[in-house]
Design a protein around this motif. Structure first.
Motif, PDB file in Angstrom:
ATOM      1  N   ARG A  96       0.821  -1.215   0.000  1.00 55.06           N
ATOM      2  CA  ARG A  96       0.000   0.000   0.000  1.00 55.06           C
ATOM      3  C   ARG A  96       0.854   1.264   0.000  1.00 55.06           C
ATOM      4  O   ARG A  96       0.309   2.381   0.026  1.00 55.06           O
ATOM      5  N   ALA A  97       2.182   1.121  -0.032  1.00 57.63           N
ATOM      6  CA  ALA A  97       3.070   2.280   0.091  1.00 57.63           C
ATOM      7  C   ALA A  97       4.229   2.158  -0.885  1.00 57.63           C
ATOM      8  O   ALA A  97       4.510   1.096  -1.439  1.00 57.63           O
ATOM      9  N   ARG A  98       4.922   3.280  -1.087  1.00 57.31           N
ATOM     10  CA  ARG A  98       6.166   3.298  -1.856  1.00 57.31           C
ATOM     11  C   ARG A  98       6.995   4.484  -1.404  1.00 57.31           C
ATOM     12  O   ARG A  98       6.480   5.447  -0.822  1.00 57.31           O
ATOM     13  N   LEU A  99       8.310   4.419  -1.679  1.00 58.57           N
ATOM     14  CA  LEU A  99       9.174   5.562  -1.409  1.00 58.57           C
ATOM     15  C   LEU A  99       8.827   6.708  -2.344  1.00 58.57           C
ATOM     16  O   LEU A  99       8.428   6.497  -3.495  1.00 58.57           O
ATOM     17  N   ASN A 100       8.985   7.933  -1.852  1.00 59.56           N
ATOM     18  CA  ASN A 100       8.613   9.108  -2.641  1.00 59.56           C
ATOM     19  C   ASN A 100       9.763  10.113  -2.653  1.00 59.56           C
ATOM     20  O   ASN A 100      10.870   9.801  -3.055  1.00 59.56           O
ATOM     21  N   ASP A 101       9.544  11.317  -2.212  1.00 61.13           N
ATOM     22  CA  ASP A 101      10.500  12.414  -2.335  1.00 61.13           C
ATOM     23  C   ASP A 101      11.761  12.157  -1.510  1.00 61.13           C
ATOM     24  O   ASP A 101      11.692  11.593  -0.409  1.00 61.13           O
ATOM     25  N   GLY A 102      12.906  12.598  -2.032  1.00 54.09           N
ATOM     26  CA  GLY A 102      14.156  12.418  -1.306  1.00 54.09           C
ATOM     27  C   GLY A 102      15.231  13.385  -1.760  1.00 54.09           C
ATOM     28  O   GLY A 102      15.208  13.883  -2.881  1.00 54.09           O
ATOM     29  N   LYS A 103      16.194  13.664  -0.863  1.00 60.08           N
ATOM     30  CA  LYS A 103      17.346  14.515  -1.160  1.00 60.08           C
ATOM     31  C   LYS A 103      18.549  14.025  -0.357  1.00 60.08           C
ATOM     32  O   LYS A 103      18.415  13.484   0.747  1.00 60.08           O
ATOM     33  N   MET A 104      19.728  14.279  -0.899  1.00 58.25           N
ATOM     34  CA  MET A 104      20.965  13.993  -0.177  1.00 58.25           C
ATOM     35  C   MET A 104      21.213  15.114   0.825  1.00 58.25           C
ATOM     36  O   MET A 104      21.036  16.298   0.495  1.00 58.25           O
ATOM     37  N   ASP A 105      21.608  14.768   2.061  1.00 64.25           N
ATOM     38  CA  ASP A 105      22.002  15.821   2.991  1.00 64.25           C
ATOM     39  C   ASP A 105      23.414  16.288   2.627  1.00 64.25           C
ATOM     40  O   ASP A 105      24.053  15.750   1.712  1.00 64.25           O
ATOM     41  N   ARG A 106      23.920  17.327   3.308  1.00 64.50           N
ATOM     42  CA  ARG A 106      25.209  17.911   2.918  1.00 64.50           C
ATOM     43  C   ARG A 106      26.380  16.981   3.232  1.00 64.50           C
ATOM     44  O   ARG A 106      27.496  17.211   2.776  1.00 64.50           O
ATOM     45  N   GLN A 107      26.126  15.902   3.997  1.00 70.63           N
ATOM     46  CA  GLN A 107      27.182  14.943   4.312  1.00 70.63           C
ATOM     47  C   GLN A 107      27.137  13.724   3.385  1.00 70.63           C
ATOM     48  O   GLN A 107      27.954  12.818   3.514  1.00 70.63           O
ATOM     49  N   GLY A 108      26.159  13.679   2.466  1.00 68.16           N
ATOM     50  CA  GLY A 108      26.088  12.573   1.528  1.00 68.16           C
ATOM     51  C   GLY A 108      25.288  11.383   2.010  1.00 68.16           C
ATOM     52  O   GLY A 108      25.566  10.248   1.634  1.00 68.16           O
TER      53      GLY A 108
END
Length: 289
Positions: A96-108
């Motif tokens: 019923r779910a999936r991964l969505n929005d994401g970003k790398m933090d400044r440490q990778g």
């Protein structure tokens, strides 16, 4: 300011624009078609890679590869060979779910949230650290969006789109602590839900107002500084790029695949390039192996 429309095939659900300063290419995804796309603006050359399930978002990784957030976990796409390998599967794989929005933090490290396919509150905000450590940061999320970081990396922005608000957390760069969420911007007066977001080098947050066909620029103190009307009804996510990091690329939606957003606009699913904004973005960090 000038708004150009990139000469590419429209996406069904365009998301996660990502500029690679090393190769000078724009990457983004068509979630519904499970496709990673790339464009070299200097030559007009396009490429595409197909994934085994819907792609929520992507991040840069070393050795000409990308991090993929798929339905059941995090993968690495080797661009030259098109090979896809598992990095870390989610602790619980829920159909019923999936991964969505994401970003790398400044440490990778990759910060990515999941979403309920029918907006059920079953999403989790994860942090992926090399080689395959997966840490939950929050849960009870309906649709994870607007993940991005302040220029110094000491603030994490996040939105559950269904709550129509962006929150901010103090973010400890060494990974020892993530602060409690506090309200950054109430989106309700803007008559939209927040979708994807990014920050510029001055710390302003740029967020897609997916229901009103606009991009909002928000100052670091949470005050709306500008609203930009786009020639499309459902913009999904902005990202800075270009040779001088002064172009704002914006993806858009033609058909979300869920019935919630279906557009008949002539530009639906196109990618837009905004120039003349008077600001520059920051190069995205690569995943730190």
């Amino acid at each position: 300011m000038k708004i150009d429309i990139l000469d590419t095939i429209p996406d069904m659900l365009g998301e996660s624009p990502l500029w690679d300063a090393q190769s000078q290419r724009l990457f983004w995804v068509d979630v519904v078609n499970s496709t990673v796309r790339a464009l070299d603006p200097a030559t007009g050359k396009e490429q595409a890679w197909t994934a085994p399930s819907h792609i929520g978002s992507i991040g840069l990784a070393p050795n000409d590869s990308l991090i993929l957030a798929l339905q059941d976990g995090f993968y690495r796409l080797h661009l030259p060979s098109s090979a896809i390998e598992l990095i870390a599967r989610l602790p619980t794989v829920d159909p019923r779910a999936r991964l969505n929005d994401g970003k790398m933090d400044r440490q990778g490290r990759y910060i990515c949230g999941s979403m309920g396919l029918h907006a059920d509150p079953i999403g989790v905000l994860y942090r992926l650290t090399a080689p395959a450590a997966l840490e939950p940061l929050a849960d009870g999320i309906r649709i994870s969006n607007a993940i991005c970081f302040s220029p110094k990396g000491d603030r994490l922005y996040f939105a559950d789109s269904m709550a129509q608000a962006i929150v901010v957390r103090d973010y400890d760069g060494d990974g020892t602590a993530v602060g409690e969420p506090r309200l950054f911007l109430d989106i309700k007066p803007l008559n939209s839900a927040p979708d994807g977001a990014t920050v510029d080098s001055d710390g302003n947050l740029w967020v897609a107002l997916v229901r009103t066909g606009q991009i909002a620029r928000v100052a670091p103190d949470g005050k709306v500084a500008a609203i930009i009307d786009l020639p499309v009804d459902y913009p999904s996510c902005p990202a800075f790029g270009g040779a001088n990091m002064d172009t704002l690329f914006v993806t858009s939606i033609r058909d979300s695949g869920t019935g919630r957003m279906v557009s008949k606009h002539e530009n639906a699913g196109k990618v837009f390039a905004l120039t003349g904004l008077g600001v520059t973005g920051l190069p995205e960090t690569r995943f730190q192996d």
